[in-house]
Design an enzyme around this catalytic site. Structure first.
Site, PDB file in Angstrom:
ATOM      1  N   LYS A   9     -14.263 -50.227 -50.522  1.00 46.73           N
ATOM      2  CA  LYS A   9     -13.034 -49.670 -50.597  1.00 46.73           C
ATOM      3  C   LYS A   9     -12.018 -51.002 -51.041  1.00 46.73           C
ATOM      4  O   LYS A   9     -12.275 -52.183 -50.758  1.00 46.73           O
ATOM      5  CB  LYS A   9     -12.631 -49.090 -49.309  1.00 46.73           C
ATOM      6  CG  LYS A   9     -13.265 -47.853 -49.097  1.00 46.73           C
ATOM      7  CD  LYS A   9     -12.823 -47.164 -47.627  1.00 46.73           C
ATOM      8  CE  LYS A   9     -13.512 -45.736 -47.448  1.00 46.73           C
ATOM      9  NZ  LYS A   9     -12.766 -45.253 -46.183  1.00 46.73           N
ATOM     10  N   TYR A  49     -12.744 -36.631 -52.089  1.00 48.02           N
ATOM     11  CA  TYR A  49     -12.478 -36.546 -50.715  1.00 48.02           C
ATOM     12  C   TYR A  49     -11.973 -34.978 -50.588  1.00 48.02           C
ATOM     13  O   TYR A  49     -12.242 -34.584 -49.313  1.00 48.02           O
ATOM     14  CB  TYR A  49     -10.914 -37.456 -50.506  1.00 48.02           C
ATOM     15  CG  TYR A  49     -11.668 -38.901 -50.186  1.00 48.02           C
ATOM     16  CD1 TYR A  49     -12.327 -39.183 -48.979  1.00 48.02           C
ATOM     17  CD2 TYR A  49     -11.023 -40.051 -50.669  1.00 48.02           C
ATOM     18  CE1 TYR A  49     -12.713 -40.324 -48.764  1.00 48.02           C
ATOM     19  CE2 TYR A  49     -11.573 -41.191 -50.237  1.00 48.02           C
ATOM     20  CZ  TYR A  49     -12.254 -41.510 -49.504  1.00 48.02           C
ATOM     21  OH  TYR A  49     -12.652 -42.606 -49.026  1.00 48.02           O
ATOM     22  N   ASN A 128     -11.254 -48.895 -43.423  1.00 53.33           N
ATOM     23  CA  ASN A 128     -12.597 -49.112 -42.778  1.00 53.33           C
ATOM     24  C   ASN A 128     -13.871 -49.685 -43.768  1.00 53.33           C
ATOM     25  O   ASN A 128     -14.978 -49.211 -43.531  1.00 53.33           O
ATOM     26  CB  ASN A 128     -13.110 -47.906 -42.018  1.00 53.33           C
ATOM     27  CG  ASN A 128     -13.106 -46.631 -42.952  1.00 53.33           C
ATOM     28  OD1 ASN A 128     -12.814 -46.791 -44.200  1.00 53.33           O
ATOM     29  ND2 ASN A 128     -13.129 -45.412 -42.257  1.00 53.33           N
ATOM     30  N   HIS A 131     -17.060 -46.626 -48.012  1.00 54.20           N
ATOM     31  CA  HIS A 131     -17.571 -45.175 -47.836  1.00 54.20           C
ATOM     32  C   HIS A 131     -18.927 -45.120 -48.280  1.00 54.20           C
ATOM     33  O   HIS A 131     -19.639 -45.707 -48.824  1.00 54.20           O
ATOM     34  CB  HIS A 131     -16.904 -44.507 -49.322  1.00 54.20           C
ATOM     35  CG  HIS A 131     -17.312 -42.926 -49.331  1.00 54.20           C
ATOM     36  ND1 HIS A 131     -16.915 -42.054 -48.621  1.00 54.20           N
ATOM     37  CD2 HIS A 131     -18.377 -42.645 -50.298  1.00 54.20           C
ATOM     38  CE1 HIS A 131     -17.719 -40.904 -49.285  1.00 54.20           C
ATOM     39  NE2 HIS A 131     -18.622 -41.291 -49.968  1.00 54.20           N
ATOM     40  N   GLU A 142     -21.614 -36.307 -55.038  1.00 56.64           N
ATOM     41  CA  GLU A 142     -20.809 -37.736 -55.212  1.00 56.64           C
ATOM     42  C   GLU A 142     -21.635 -38.825 -56.353  1.00 56.64           C
ATOM     43  O   GLU A 142     -20.879 -39.310 -56.875  1.00 56.64           O
ATOM     44  CB  GLU A 142     -20.898 -38.686 -53.866  1.00 56.64           C
ATOM     45  CG  GLU A 142     -19.975 -38.000 -52.825  1.00 56.64           C
ATOM     46  CD  GLU A 142     -19.584 -38.452 -51.535  1.00 56.64           C
ATOM     47  OE1 GLU A 142     -18.845 -38.205 -50.688  1.00 56.64           O
ATOM     48  OE2 GLU A 142     -20.628 -39.523 -51.303  1.00 56.64           O
TER      49      GLU A 142
HETATM   50  P1  GDP Z   1     -16.133 -40.969 -43.341  1.00 52.57           P
HETATM   51  O1  GDP Z   1     -17.166 -40.159 -43.992  1.00 52.57           O
HETATM   52  O2  GDP Z   1     -16.678 -41.782 -42.087  1.00 52.57           O
HETATM   53  O3  GDP Z   1     -15.626 -41.921 -44.548  1.00 52.57           O
HETATM   54  O4  GDP Z   1     -14.944 -40.029 -42.775  1.00 52.57           O
HETATM   55  P2  GDP Z   1     -14.073 -38.716 -43.498  1.00 52.57           P
HETATM   56  O5  GDP Z   1     -14.835 -38.211 -44.573  1.00 52.57           O
HETATM   57  O6  GDP Z   1     -13.650 -38.026 -42.064  1.00 52.57           O
HETATM   58  O7  GDP Z   1     -12.905 -39.282 -44.056  1.00 52.57           O
HETATM   59  C1  GDP Z   1     -12.712 -39.936 -45.403  1.00 52.57           C
HETATM   60  C2  GDP Z   1     -11.804 -41.131 -45.230  1.00 52.57           C
HETATM   61  O8  GDP Z   1     -10.406 -41.047 -44.571  1.00 52.57           O
HETATM   62  C3  GDP Z   1     -12.108 -42.203 -43.682  1.00 52.57           C
HETATM   63  O9  GDP Z   1     -13.384 -42.936 -43.974  1.00 52.57           O
HETATM   64  C4  GDP Z   1     -10.835 -42.992 -43.471  1.00 52.57           C
HETATM   65  O10 GDP Z   1     -10.703 -44.047 -44.329  1.00 52.57           O
HETATM   66  C5  GDP Z   1      -9.915 -41.689 -43.902  1.00 52.57           C
HETATM   67  N1  GDP Z   1      -9.493 -40.882 -42.637  1.00 52.57           N
HETATM   68  C6  GDP Z   1     -10.295 -39.840 -42.158  1.00 52.57           C
HETATM   69  N2  GDP Z   1      -9.852 -39.448 -41.133  1.00 52.57           N
HETATM   70  C7  GDP Z   1      -8.491 -40.215 -40.722  1.00 52.57           C
HETATM   71  C8  GDP Z   1      -7.772 -40.293 -39.665  1.00 52.57           C
HETATM   72  O11 GDP Z   1      -7.590 -39.372 -38.785  1.00 52.57           O
HETATM   73  N3  GDP Z   1      -6.638 -40.738 -39.984  1.00 52.57           N
HETATM   74  C9  GDP Z   1      -6.502 -41.901 -40.828  1.00 52.57           C
HETATM   75  N4  GDP Z   1      -5.405 -42.761 -40.904  1.00 52.57           N
HETATM   76  N5  GDP Z   1      -7.550 -42.068 -41.832  1.00 52.57           N
HETATM   77  C10 GDP Z   1      -8.233 -41.069 -41.882  1.00 52.57           C
HETATM   78 MG    MG Z   2     -16.744 -38.482 -45.518  1.00 57.55          MG
END
Ligand code: GDP
Ligand code: MG
Length: 169
Positions: A9, A49, A128, A131, A142
């Site tokens: 990222k 996303y 974080n 991805h 993806e």
């Molecule tokens: P991942 O698969 O672990 O990356 O998690 P997700 O698919 O649920 O979310 C995609 C990305 O969106 C995450 O890696 C974070 O950068 C962001 N994100 C997800 N949930 C949250 C949240 O509750 N708050 C914030 N600020 N960012 C989030």
């Molecule tokens: Mg995810």
């Protein structure tokens, strides 16, 4: 062998830690079969996303839009890694989505510490580092979304003789 997508990222690229993090995957024996730096637009991330990752449906508009804005803040580096059950192995190495919860030893636990609450207070997606595809279905979708067939490569890594005895190095 299984393939999975990782995306460094903008926070990882701008902190200059891509090499360090990538070394972890190479050291574990995962093979790079595709890589490129790019700065995708809103529509590309929308499909990534929501179309594939269902983030908007799961977390709501506010988090979704702030995540898309954060991802467009600079170039990213996308890669396809290959290995035995690569999707699960890579997710294990990446760690929990929220850096505060990510265990020490994982990439998100070692390179970040922030919380959802703090990210929300400044209207950002939680920074974080990386991805990684969540499961094999998401990985396939993806990879097709980020890479064309001609951008993926087939070669033998020397250590594959331990996992695929018939394969020539
Ligand atoms: P991942 O698969 O672990 O990356 O998690 P997700 O698919 O649920 O979310 C995609 C990305 O969106 C995450 O890696 C974070 O950068 C962001 N994100 C997800 N949930 C949250 C949240 O509750 N708050 C914030 N600020 N960012 C989030
Ligand atoms: Mg995810």
């Amino acid at each position: 062998m299984e393939k999975t997508l990782i995306v460094f990222k903008p926070d990882a690229v701008q902190r200059g830690i891509v090499g360090e993090v990538l070394t972890r995957f190479e050291r574990a024996g995962l093979k790079i079969v595709g890589t490129k730096m790019l700065q995708p637009d809103y529509d590309h991330f929308y499909q990534h996303y929501e179309g594939i990752g269902t983030l908007k449906s799961r977390k709501g508009d506010e988090i979704f839009e702030s995540q898309l804005a954060s991802m467009q803040e600079g170039p990213v580096i996308a890669m396809v890694l290959e290995g035995v059950e690569a999707v699960e192995t890579v997710r294990k190495m990446v760690g929990d989505t929220e850096p505060k919860k990510a265990a020490p030893g994982t990439i998100r636990g070692d390179y970040a510490h922030v919380t959802y609450g703090q990210a929300a207070s400044i209207g950002r997606g939680v920074a974080n580092i990386i991805h990684a595809s969540a499961d094999s279905d998401e990985a396939q979708k993806e990879i097709n979304h980020w890479f064309s067939d001609s951008e993926l490569h087939d070669y033998s890594a020397v250590h594959e003789k331990f996992t695929q005895p018939g394969k020539k190095a």
